[in-house]
Every structure is written in structure tokens, then in C-alpha cells.
Design a protein around this motif. Structure first.
Motif, PDB file in Angstrom:
ATOM      1  N   GLY A  80     -13.868 -50.383 -57.303  1.00  0.00           N
ATOM      2  CA  GLY A  80     -14.967 -49.684 -57.965  1.00  0.00           C
ATOM      3  C   GLY A  80     -15.812 -50.612 -58.817  1.00  0.00           C
ATOM      4  N   HIS A 159      -7.229 -47.333 -70.422  1.00  0.00           N
ATOM      5  CA  HIS A 159      -7.781 -46.121 -69.800  1.00  0.00           C
ATOM      6  C   HIS A 159      -8.197 -45.097 -70.861  1.00  0.00           C
ATOM      7  CE1 HIS A 159      -8.616 -43.413 -66.577  1.00  0.00           C
ATOM      8  NE2 HIS A 159      -7.687 -42.545 -66.943  1.00  0.00           N
ATOM      9  N   THR A 166     -12.388 -48.541 -63.925  1.00  0.00           N
ATOM     10  CA  THR A 166     -11.776 -48.225 -62.634  1.00  0.00           C
ATOM     11  C   THR A 166     -10.492 -49.002 -62.359  1.00  0.00           C
ATOM     12  OG1 THR A 166     -13.215 -49.864 -61.583  1.00  0.00           O
ATOM     13  CG2 THR A 166     -13.976 -47.566 -61.587  1.00  0.00           C
TER      14      THR A 166
END
Length: 196
Positions: A80, A159, A166
Motif C-alpha cells: 500500500g 497502528h 499500511t
């Protein structure tokens, strides 16, 4: 050859990507389609020139360095990300911020290549960009050292802090897999990619 070809390539990628991001907003507001592209940057020896026959000539570049750059460009989709570089580029460029992405055996290679994402020019980089690069590099080092529980914790923190990142979900899943079933002792952190 240019003495600073890797640096020039990274700068060009960064500038083109910034320009496309700026245009993206204007194009969206005007109801026009947007454009994103991916980049693979590697440095090495190549053959450059006209190749072919008298009936058909093509100016092109050939060689392993070209093939790796092409593989890096395609690999971006898996993560990504829009730009990936090889470790050779990171070693050749002093004034960019990079973060480690993975150690990958791309199609056509057996040996692993450490892949990085260029995140900006050091003198212009925001503190947040540098913090994200450092957090990723630290988490990836834990992963390579087979410290999967600690790596999972580090990627989970990433995260939570940067939910749009990603890489973190990919490595959280890999760490979970390796916690359940550790890799063989000879494992060197290399992820084998089957497709281009």
C-alpha cells in the motif's frame, strides 16, 4: 552516469509525488479523475542505449539493477505504498528520511533485499515523519531479531498512533503467525514474493 544519481532519483520521486498530491485536491474539487503512480528506485550498473535491429531500434536500459527497480515499483502495491527503494539507495543518499519496509526476495531473485520507503527530505521533514520512520525501523529490527512479541507490540503502537499506516497490519499478522509457529532457525527475515 551522475555522481549522485540515487539522490537525484529520490528527490525526483519526492517532488513528483508532492505535485500529484497537490493536484489531487484540485482535480477532485473539479470532478476530474485523480492520478497516483508507484516508483521503484535502485542504483547500480546498467546498459543504456539503442537496442534492436535495423528494422526496429529502441532506446532502453537493461540489467539486474533495472529489473530490481521494476520489481520494487510493483512491490509497492503489496504494502500500500507508492515509493520503494533498495538498501543501496539508502546507503547512497544522506539527506532523505527512510523507513525499513521489509526484507524481500523479489521474483527472479533468491537473495533477500531490504526495501525502504523514502518519506521525505531531512531538512524539510516534519518531526512526525521522523518519529514514524524511527518507530518503523525499531519495530522492523525487533522483527528481524525474531523478537516477535515485542515487534507485534511495536507495530500495534504504530497502528494506534498512525491508523492509516499500511505496514503495521501486515507485520502484526506476520508476528502473530510466527508467535504461533516460529520460523526455522535459518530464517533471516526474508519474505518470498511470488508475483511481480
Amino acid at each position: 552516469p551522475m555522481p549522485n544519481d540515487a539522490q537525484a532519483a529520490c528527490l525526483a520521486v519526492w517532488r513528483v509525488d508532492q505535485l500529484l498530491r497537490e493536484r489531487h485536491h484540485a482535480w477532485t474539487a473539479a470532478g476530474l479523475p485523480t492520478l497516483r503512480t508507484r516508483y521503484g528506485v535502485h542504483t547500480g550498473q546498467v546498459l543504456a542505449g539503442n537496442f534492436g535491429s535495423e528494422q526496429r531500434l529502441s532506446y532502453t536500459v537493461l540489467g539486474d539493477a533495472v529489473n530490481l527497480a521494476s520489481r520494487l515499483e510493483g512491490l509497492g502495491k503489496h504494502y500500500g505504498l507508492y515509493a520503494l527503494t533498495s538498501a543501496d539507495v539508502v546507503q547512497a543518499v544522506d539527506d532523505c528520511v527512510f523507513r525499513a519496509v521489509d526484507c524481500v526476495a523479489v521474483k527472479g531473485r533468491v537473495q533477500g533485499v531490504v526495501v525502504h520507503e523514502p518519506m521525505g527530505i531531512k531538512k524539510d521533514a516534519e518531526a512526525e515523519t521522523c518519529e514514524r520512520a524511527t518507530a518503523t525501523n525499531d519495530a522492523f529490527q525487533l522483527y528481524l531479531e525474531r523478537r516477535f512479541s515485542e515487534a507485534k507490540k511495536a507495530y500495534t503502537s504504530m497502528h494506534l498512533r498512525w491508523p492509516g499506516d499500511t505496514l503495521a497490519p501486515i507485520f502484526i499478522a506476520r508476528c502473530n503467525d510466527f508467535i504461533r509457529a516460529p520460523p526455522p532457525l535459518e530464517w533471516k527475515g526474508v519474505h518470498v514474493m511470488g508475483e511481480k
